[in-house]
Design an enzyme around this catalytic site. Structure first.
Site, PDB file in Angstrom:
ATOM      1  N   HIS A   1       1.052  -1.172  -0.003  1.00 22.66           N
ATOM      2  CA  HIS A   1       0.099  -0.019  -0.215  1.00 22.66           C
ATOM      3  C   HIS A   1       0.856   1.474   0.078  1.00 22.66           C
ATOM      4  CE1 HIS A   1      -2.722  -3.009   2.121  1.00 22.66           C
ATOM      5  NE2 HIS A   1      -3.457  -2.389   1.195  1.00 22.66           N
TER       6      HIS A   1
ATOM      7  N   ASP B   1      -3.437  -7.996  -7.138  1.00 23.20           N
ATOM      8  CA  ASP B   1      -4.587  -8.312  -7.269  1.00 23.20           C
ATOM      9  C   ASP B   1      -4.936  -8.096  -8.816  1.00 23.20           C
ATOM     10  OD1 ASP B   1      -5.826  -8.921  -4.686  1.00 23.20           O
ATOM     11  OD2 ASP B   1      -5.228  -6.827  -4.449  1.00 23.20           O
TER      12      ASP B   1
ATOM     13  N   SER C   1      -2.382  -8.505   3.893  1.00 16.60           N
ATOM     14  CA  SER C   1      -2.480  -8.148   5.397  1.00 16.60           C
ATOM     15  C   SER C   1      -2.923  -9.441   5.949  1.00 16.60           C
ATOM     16  CB  SER C   1      -3.935  -7.381   5.541  1.00 16.60           C
ATOM     17  OG  SER C   1      -3.984  -6.302   4.775  1.00 16.60           O
TER      18      SER C   1
ATOM     19  N   GLN D   1     -17.755  -7.545  -0.585  1.00 17.45           N
ATOM     20  CA  GLN D   1     -16.914  -8.042  -1.159  1.00 17.45           C
ATOM     21  C   GLN D   1     -16.265  -9.258  -0.466  1.00 17.45           C
ATOM     22  OE1 GLN D   1     -13.949  -4.709  -1.448  1.00 17.45           O
ATOM     23  NE2 GLN D   1     -12.373  -6.083  -1.618  1.00 17.45           N
TER      24      GLN D   1
HETATM   25  O1  PAF Z   1      -7.865  -4.313  -3.045  1.00 23.12           O
HETATM   26  C1  PAF Z   1      -8.449  -3.833  -2.050  1.00 23.12           C
HETATM   27  O2  PAF Z   1      -7.906  -3.547  -1.025  1.00 23.12           O
HETATM   28  C2  PAF Z   1      -9.868  -3.707  -2.179  1.00 23.12           C
HETATM   29  O3  PAF Z   1     -10.397  -4.602  -2.977  1.00 23.12           O
HETATM   30  C3  PAF Z   1     -10.350  -2.308  -2.489  1.00 23.12           C
HETATM   31  C4  PAF Z   1      -9.906  -2.203  -3.876  1.00 23.12           C
HETATM   32  C5  PAF Z   1      -9.923  -1.120  -1.887  1.00 23.12           C
HETATM   33  C6  PAF Z   1     -11.937  -2.262  -2.855  1.00 23.12           C
HETATM   34  O4  PAF Z   1     -12.609  -2.370  -1.306  1.00 23.12           O
END
Ligand code: PAF
Length: 314
Positions: free
Chosen positions: A34, A147, A183, A58
């Site tokens: 991040h 991802d 994480s 999600q």
């Molecule tokens: O990759 C992530 O952390 C999540 O899928 C995102 C893009 C913040 C959407 O909740």
């Protein structure tokens, strides 16, 4: 660095700055991956906004949602030290106001890999990303290549729904021994952490084969799958060679591709991938970046004053 909870406040802060606005969407529990997105946004944009919202929509698995690590204070310290100007931390009622029924779905590109093991996952990702893009109005948004399928889905969404936003894909960041940062790594005990290395090991074996001329999809997939299957404590879910743009399975590396894997290590589910590019008819593999220090995921890498010492990636 300011912290705001509403779209209106976030837009009002961004409007005070001229030049491009960069968005780094996160669910918190920040790690060096991040931070590298925030740093890339910092290099390219005048105003860097990080969103922090754990999007229940999600998560198919309620246990996974409930166990997702949460530490707002730590995340804010890290975001500030990496160069964020603003952190958007909305309430559930801002992201999903009462009576909310609109959802984003993707035909064709969300059914395999993560889509088949996590039904509804991409509808949740797409819906929250659309809300963040519409509400925060960035010029650019930064996503990790870790991802890979999510990146393809988001690129498609931005194109299909005509958002005037550039999506920037940034390299996967790995720990020294190759484990991709996530994480969820926090939930691996030492034995499981050792087993988890099978994901990157399998991918790197396939990468070596690809770089020595092997472009057959099933062979590359089998190579990664076998390494995972032969490792004690690893339950592989898939190894799939896919097209970077459409995230559909392909039989050969004859266009920009990624080889993605997923496996369960005890109660933790991990994913990883490598990106394969064709350069003058040879395959060049992006294996991601390696940290030369302990990840900030493990708290003691963070200095008391909030600065990050010796953060090096290569
Ligand atoms: O990759 C992530 O952390 C999540 O899928 C995102 C893009 C913040 C959407 O909740």
């Amino acid at each position: 660095m300011k912290v705001v909870a509403t779209f209106a406040r976030a837009r009002s802060e961004s409007s005070k700055v001229s030049g491009p606005i960069g968005l780094v969407p996160t669910m918190g529990s920040l790690h060096d991956g991040h931070l590298s997105l925030i740093e890339e946004a910092r290099r390219e944009c005048s105003h860097v906004v990080m969103s922090l919202y754990i999007n229940a929509l999600q998560f198919g698995d309620i246990e996974d949602f409930e166990r997702y690590p949460r530490d707002l204070e730590r995340d804010l310290r890290l975001a500030a030290s990496a160069g964020a100007d603003l952190v958007f931390v909305p309430e559930d009622s801002t992201m999903y106001p009462e009576g909310d029924v609109s959802r984003v779905s993707f035909k064709g590109i969300s059914e395999i890999m993560e889509g088949s093991f996590r039904p509804g996952h991409f509808e949740g990702v797409g819906t929250v990303v659309v809300k963040l893009l519409a509400g925060l109005q960035p010029d650019r948004a930064y996503f990790g290549r870790k991802d890979a399928q999510q990146l393809a889905v988001v690129r498609r969404l931005v194109r299909d729904l005509a958002f005037p936003i550039r999506i920037v894909g940034c390299p996967t960041v790995r720990e020294k021994d190759g484990l991709a940062l996530s994480s969820r790594n926090l939930r691996l005990d030492p034995k499981c952490r050792e087993s988890a290395l099978a994901l990157s090991r399998g991918l790197f074996e396939a990468a070596d084969l690809a770089e020595s001329g092997e472009i057959d999809g099933p062979i590359l997939e089998r190579t990664a799958m076998n390494v995972m299957a032969d490792t004690l404590g690893v339950e592989p879910e898939y190894a799939t060679l896919a097209d970077q743009i459409n995230a559909v399975r392909i039989s050969h590396v004859d266009r920009p591709a990624f080889l993605a894997v997923a496996a369960r290590i005890g109660r933790v589910r991990l994913i990883d991938n490598i990106h394969l590019e064709l350069v003058e008819r040879s395959v060049v593999v992006d294996r991601g970046l390696r940290l030369s220090h302990k990840s900030v995921l493990y708290d003691d890498a963070m200095q008391q004053d909030g600065s990050l010492e010796n953060r090096r990636v290569s």
